[in-house]
Design an enzyme around this catalytic site. Structure first.
Site, PDB file in Angstrom:
ATOM      1  CG  ASP A   1      84.248   6.972  41.227  1.00 52.03           C
ATOM      2  OD1 ASP A   1      84.768   7.277  40.192  1.00 52.03           O
ATOM      3  OD2 ASP A   1      83.769   7.893  41.923  1.00 52.03           O
TER       4      ASP A   1
ATOM      5  CG  ASP B   1      90.470   9.077  40.950  1.00 49.36           C
ATOM      6  OD1 ASP B   1      91.121   7.980  41.338  1.00 49.36           O
ATOM      7  OD2 ASP B   1      90.066   9.053  39.861  1.00 49.36           O
TER       8      ASP B   1
ATOM      9  CG  ASP C   1      84.501   9.081  46.109  1.00 45.53           C
ATOM     10  OD1 ASP C   1      84.435   8.996  44.615  1.00 45.53           O
ATOM     11  OD2 ASP C   1      85.304   9.338  46.590  1.00 45.53           O
TER      12      ASP C   1
END
Length: 261
Positions: A26, A28, A212
């Site tokens: 991922d 961000d 996240d």
């Protein structure tokens, strides 16, 4: 550089020994700290350096790099500046592209007439729910509409997200509720499907996936016990390992680069 759990270091070295790992990440909150202004997101320098080390390796056993994000692939390319040879998966799996020496090579996304009409209806309805709500804004993508609430206070964000979820139930094919965001797609997509397809496509012998957000759980769920799944930050997860932040992700990438060299 942050100190990593010993079992994570062992798992990364084992992944490297098997050869040809898929390194799918991922962006961000994983490689770039979360920002109130999404356009301000940038990869931490340590992560960029580690990815460049991995990209410089060659041969049949070399790692294969990919970003898997909710962003559009064009925006992801501009903000991440990934090395040539990397794959970009955008819009939670609905978009695919490849980074080449001279730019971005897109895989075509095609919608039928019904999907295009539904996407237009989604855009109008999402904008209507955002109007008058301070800090709520709408992003349009080739296959989806996204309602962002990161800039809104909790008394505004909560009702806006609930209304967006109801809109998704009515007009969407896939509804993804992440951190301060609701994405409504007219296609059936998920990061899990995207990672599984990419793993098979490149013939990876194992996968490192780090993320996240709650949408990254779909990717963790499709991977096996021999893969290395890493949750970044707090929150419930099915991932095998957890680290604190982007600097720790960079440390993990360095371990993999060292073991793969």
């Amino acid at each position: 550089m942050p100190e990593l759990p010993a079992d994570l270091v062992d798992a990364l070295r084992s992944l490297a020994r098997r050869g040809r790992p898929l390194v799918a990440l991922d962006f961000d909150g994983t490689l770039a700290p979360l920002q109130d202004d999404p356009a301000a997101s940038r990869m931490v320098p340590a992560a960029r350096a580690a990815l460049e080390r991995l990209a410089a390796l060659d041969g049949d056993d070399a790692p294969v790099l990919a970003l898997v994000s909710g962003r559009s692939v064009v925006e992801l390319h501009e903000l991440s500046a990934m090395p040539p040879g990397s794959s970009l998966v955008g819009s939670h799996g609905a978009e695919r592209a490849h980074v080449r020496e001279h730019g971005l090579e897109h895989d075509a996304v095609r919608l039928d007439d019904e999907q295009r009409a539904r996407l237009a209806d989604l855009g109008a309805a999402a904008q209507a729910l955002a109007d008058g709500r301070d800090g709520v804004w709408v992003e349009s993508k080739p296959t989806a509409v996204v309602v962002h609430t990161r800039r809104a206070g909790p008394q505004v964000a909560g009702p806006a997200e609930q209304e967006a979820l109801r809109l998704g139930d009515r007009l969407g094919s896939t509804v993804l509720h992440g951190k301060d965001v609701v994405e409504i797609s007219v296609l059936e997509t998920s990061k899990g499907r995207a990672v599984a397809a990419l793993r098979d496509e490149v013939g990876a012998r194992g996968v490192l996936y780090a993320g996240d957000d709650v949408t990254d759980e779909h990717a963790f769920e499709v991977l096996g016990d021999d893969d290395v799944t890493v949750k970044v930050g707090p929150g419930e997860t099915v991932a095998r390992f957890r680290v604190d932040d982007a600097e720790a992700v960079a440390a993990a990438l360095d371990v993999l680069a060292d073991a793969s060299a």
